[in-house]
Design a protein around this motif. Structure first.
Motif, PDB file in Angstrom:
ATOM      1  N   UNK A 256      13.838   8.784  -3.529  1.00  0.00           N
ATOM      2  CA  UNK A 256      12.810   9.760  -3.109  1.00  0.00           C
ATOM      3  C   UNK A 256      11.438   9.546  -3.729  1.00  0.00           C
ATOM      4  N   UNK A 257      11.373   9.275  -5.050  1.00  0.00           N
ATOM      5  CA  UNK A 257      10.055   9.116  -5.683  1.00  0.00           C
ATOM      6  C   UNK A 257       9.305   7.926  -5.108  1.00  0.00           C
ATOM      7  N   UNK A 258      10.047   6.847  -4.803  1.00  0.00           N
ATOM      8  CA  UNK A 258       9.408   5.650  -4.262  1.00  0.00           C
ATOM      9  C   UNK A 258       8.982   5.878  -2.811  1.00  0.00           C
ATOM     10  N   UNK A 259       9.785   6.636  -2.061  1.00  0.00           N
ATOM     11  CA  UNK A 259       9.402   6.948  -0.687  1.00  0.00           C
ATOM     12  C   UNK A 259       8.093   7.746  -0.679  1.00  0.00           C
ATOM     13  N   UNK A 260       7.965   8.681  -1.602  1.00  0.00           N
ATOM     14  CA  UNK A 260       6.728   9.468  -1.694  1.00  0.00           C
ATOM     15  C   UNK A 260       5.542   8.564  -2.035  1.00  0.00           C
ATOM     16  N   UNK A 261       5.780   7.587  -2.926  1.00  0.00           N
ATOM     17  CA  UNK A 261       4.720   6.637  -3.268  1.00  0.00           C
ATOM     18  C   UNK A 261       4.277   5.847  -2.046  1.00  0.00           C
ATOM     19  N   UNK A 262       5.265   5.402  -1.269  1.00  0.00           N
ATOM     20  CA  UNK A 262       4.959   4.622  -0.063  1.00  0.00           C
ATOM     21  C   UNK A 262       4.148   5.446   0.928  1.00  0.00           C
ATOM     22  N   UNK A 263       4.535   6.701   1.102  1.00  0.00           N
ATOM     23  CA  UNK A 263       3.848   7.554   2.073  1.00  0.00           C
ATOM     24  C   UNK A 263       2.417   7.873   1.648  1.00  0.00           C
TER      25      UNK A 263
ATOM     26  N   UNK B 234      11.297   5.804   8.831  1.00  0.00           N
ATOM     27  CA  UNK B 234      11.016   7.138   8.313  1.00  0.00           C
ATOM     28  C   UNK B 234      12.199   8.084   8.492  1.00  0.00           C
ATOM     29  N   UNK B 235      12.981   7.886   9.557  1.00  0.00           N
ATOM     30  CA  UNK B 235      14.112   8.787   9.822  1.00  0.00           C
ATOM     31  C   UNK B 235      15.193   8.655   8.756  1.00  0.00           C
ATOM     32  N   UNK B 236      15.472   7.442   8.343  1.00  0.00           N
ATOM     33  CA  UNK B 236      16.549   7.210   7.371  1.00  0.00           C
ATOM     34  C   UNK B 236      16.022   6.955   5.965  1.00  0.00           C
ATOM     35  N   UNK B 237      14.687   6.843   5.842  1.00  0.00           N
ATOM     36  CA  UNK B 237      14.052   6.528   4.559  1.00  0.00           C
ATOM     37  C   UNK B 237      14.647   5.255   3.945  1.00  0.00           C
ATOM     38  N   UNK B 238      14.599   4.221   4.740  1.00  0.00           N
ATOM     39  CA  UNK B 238      15.137   2.921   4.324  1.00  0.00           C
ATOM     40  C   UNK B 238      14.117   1.828   4.606  1.00  0.00           C
ATOM     41  N   UNK B 239      14.337   0.697   3.959  1.00  0.00           N
ATOM     42  CA  UNK B 239      13.548  -0.519   4.209  1.00  0.00           C
ATOM     43  C   UNK B 239      14.451  -1.529   4.890  1.00  0.00           C
ATOM     44  N   UNK B 240      13.987  -2.088   5.995  1.00  0.00           N
ATOM     45  CA  UNK B 240      14.729  -3.136   6.683  1.00  0.00           C
ATOM     46  C   UNK B 240      14.114  -4.480   6.287  1.00  0.00           C
ATOM     47  N   UNK B 241      14.815  -5.231   5.447  1.00  0.00           N
ATOM     48  CA  UNK B 241      14.332  -6.544   4.999  1.00  0.00           C
ATOM     49  C   UNK B 241      14.611  -7.557   6.111  1.00  0.00           C
ATOM     50  N   UNK B 242      13.554  -8.036   6.741  1.00  0.00           N
ATOM     51  CA  UNK B 242      13.697  -8.942   7.881  1.00  0.00           C
ATOM     52  C   UNK B 242      13.177 -10.348   7.591  1.00  0.00           C
ATOM     53  N   UNK B 243      12.179 -10.431   6.726  1.00  0.00           N
ATOM     54  CA  UNK B 243      11.518 -11.706   6.475  1.00  0.00           C
ATOM     55  C   UNK B 243      11.310 -11.916   4.982  1.00  0.00           C
ATOM     56  N   UNK B 244      11.017 -13.143   4.635  1.00  0.00           N
ATOM     57  CA  UNK B 244      10.604 -13.493   3.278  1.00  0.00           C
ATOM     58  C   UNK B 244       9.444 -14.465   3.408  1.00  0.00           C
ATOM     59  N   UNK B 245       8.847 -14.802   2.300  1.00  0.00           N
ATOM     60  CA  UNK B 245       7.717 -15.726   2.301  1.00  0.00           C
ATOM     61  C   UNK B 245       8.008 -16.861   1.349  1.00  0.00           C
TER      62      UNK B 245
ATOM     63  N   UNK C 247      -0.528  -3.255  -9.021  1.00  0.00           N
ATOM     64  CA  UNK C 247       0.826  -3.794  -9.154  1.00  0.00           C
ATOM     65  C   UNK C 247       1.903  -2.712  -9.113  1.00  0.00           C
ATOM     66  N   UNK C 248       1.507  -1.447  -9.230  1.00  0.00           N
ATOM     67  CA  UNK C 248       2.485  -0.380  -9.405  1.00  0.00           C
ATOM     68  C   UNK C 248       3.519  -0.334  -8.288  1.00  0.00           C
ATOM     69  N   UNK C 249       3.092  -0.314  -7.041  1.00  0.00           N
ATOM     70  CA  UNK C 249       4.027  -0.186  -5.930  1.00  0.00           C
ATOM     71  C   UNK C 249       4.959  -1.398  -5.843  1.00  0.00           C
TER      72      UNK C 249
ATOM     73  N   UNK D 296      12.023  -2.951  -8.866  1.00  0.00           N
ATOM     74  CA  UNK D 296      12.903  -2.222  -9.787  1.00  0.00           C
ATOM     75  C   UNK D 296      13.883  -1.292  -9.076  1.00  0.00           C
ATOM     76  N   UNK D 297      13.442  -0.669  -7.980  1.00  0.00           N
ATOM     77  CA  UNK D 297      14.253   0.383  -7.365  1.00  0.00           C
ATOM     78  C   UNK D 297      14.827   0.009  -5.993  1.00  0.00           C
ATOM     79  N   UNK D 298      14.434  -1.177  -5.470  1.00  0.00           N
ATOM     80  CA  UNK D 298      15.021  -1.663  -4.215  1.00  0.00           C
ATOM     81  C   UNK D 298      15.541  -3.092  -4.356  1.00  0.00           C
ATOM     82  N   UNK D 299      15.250  -3.741  -5.481  1.00  0.00           N
ATOM     83  CA  UNK D 299      15.769  -5.088  -5.721  1.00  0.00           C
ATOM     84  C   UNK D 299      15.154  -6.158  -4.847  1.00  0.00           C
ATOM     85  N   UNK D 300      13.940  -5.920  -4.333  1.00  0.00           N
ATOM     86  CA  UNK D 300      13.320  -6.910  -3.453  1.00  0.00           C
ATOM     87  C   UNK D 300      12.882  -8.143  -4.235  1.00  0.00           C
TER      88      UNK D 300
END
Length: 350
Positions: A242-249, A206-217, A179-181, A187-191
């Motif tokens: 940054x810490x969350x980006x490192x987790x994702x990678x 990866x270039x901008x270190x962003x998430x593009x929210x395109x869909x939902x379920x 559940x961590x990720x 908590x840190x992106x408000x998804x």
């Protein structure tokens, strides 16, 4: 449907038994409303004697004629919940013509006293307003008794943000778990929950270190069904700390989904619930996915992000939705200010 030389729109409707009728209106919406009213009037089994039909009988005919299969799955579930759990037990046996505003208000008051949220009260009123409006159009009643019903104010536990101490406890409790990720994304992106389930690795830039929210379920019989965001505002680009980006990678990419099921597929509703349950049992407080998102919203305010930018990051179509959140935050600010100025006059004397 066609437009007549006089500027009005005309539509032809085939009634049970093969009989046809024409309806007219100044707008397409007016014509469609008249078509639905005509369908209701001639629907099989409609009781012509308005003095005998009960609210439940009318609601069931309204549902089958006007609503069933004509909205999204979550909306269908909302209508059925409102009808079967709240409206029918309280008002179903009443004669339709006998229902008064006080009966509707009493139902909403009872829901509020039981701690039912404003959003659930709204679901019930949407269903009641819909069926009553069609009853008026069909000449069964003279007015809509739900028209002026007021919501019963209840504390919005779902809107509470976690305190810094609770956040620290939660992050420690979920460390190293599946559940961590997901918790960090809320908590840190408000998804939203549905956005987390729909998130794919291809949605990360990866270039901008962003998430593009395109869909939902949304979940249909427990199974995930991808859809576009609820509104155009739901599609957005969110910066990742940054810490969350490192987790994702550091995550193994064995699935196309960022948060997959244990089998690597898109999570079901049950899987999402089971993902959070062990963490909910480990911490000393109650929390939900929405509370994590609300914590993100309060954090944006505390670090000075303007409301309009917060609206974008949260994916709210209406700024008033964002401002509703800030009303809670501002209450906290006022309480804090009250504590700070308690000794203001003592200070001024020194």
């Amino acid at each position: 449907m066609k437009k007549r030389p006089d500027g009005r729109y005309q539509a032809k409707i085939t009634l049970p038994g093969g009989k046809t009728k024409f309806v007219y209106g100044r707008t397409i919406r007016e014509v469609n409303e008249k078509k639905e009213a005509l369908k209701m009037q001639y629907a099989p089994g409609v009781v012509p004697d308005s003095s005998k039909i009960t609210l439940q009988e009318w609601a069931e005919k309204w549902w089958k004629t006007v609503k069933e299969g004509k909205t999204g799955n979550s909306s269908q579930e909302g209508y059925l919940l409102a009808l079967n759990k709240y409206i029918f037990p309280a008002l179903g046996n009443m004669k339709l013509k006998d229902v008064r505003p006080i009966h509707v208000q009493n139902l909403i008051n009872q829901m509020g006293e039981q701690g039912k949220s404003k959003s659930l009260q709204r679901q019930v009123l949407v269903a009641l307003n819909g069926m009553f409006k069609y009853a008026v159009r069909n000449g069964l009643i003279s007015g809509n008794p739900a028209q002026y019903t007021e919501y019963y104010e209840v504390p919005a536990n779902e809107r509470q943000a976690l305190t810094p101490a609770q956040v620290a406890e939660l992050l420690e409790a979920c460390k190293g778990t599946r559940a961590e990720l997901a918790i960090h994304l809320a908590l840190y992106c408000g998804l939203r929950r549905g956005e987390i389930v729909a998130l794919k690795w291809s949605d990360l830039d990866e270039n901008t270190r962003t998430i593009h929210v395109k869909k939902a379920v949304e979940f249909v019989n427990n199974q995930p069904k991808e859809k576009s965001p609820k509104s155009k505002a739901g599609e957005r680009i969110i910066p990742v700390p940054p810490h969350l980006w490192d987790m994702l990678q550091s995550q193994p990419k064995k699935s196309m989904f960022v948060i997959p099921s244990a089998q690597g597929t898109q999570m079901t509703k049950t899987a999402v619930r089971r993902l959070l349950e062990p963490i909910q049992k480990k911490v000393s407080f109650y929390f939900t996915w929405h509370m994590l998102r609300h914590t993100y919203a309060t954090t944006l305010d505390k670090i000075g992000i303007p409301p309009k930018t917060c609206q974008y990051l949260l994916g709210h179509a209406d700024l008033s939705t964002t401002k509703d959140i800030y009303t809670h935050i501002q209450d906290e600010h006022i309480t804090q200010a009250a504590r700070q100025i308690q000794n203001i006059y003592h200070l001024s004397k020194s």
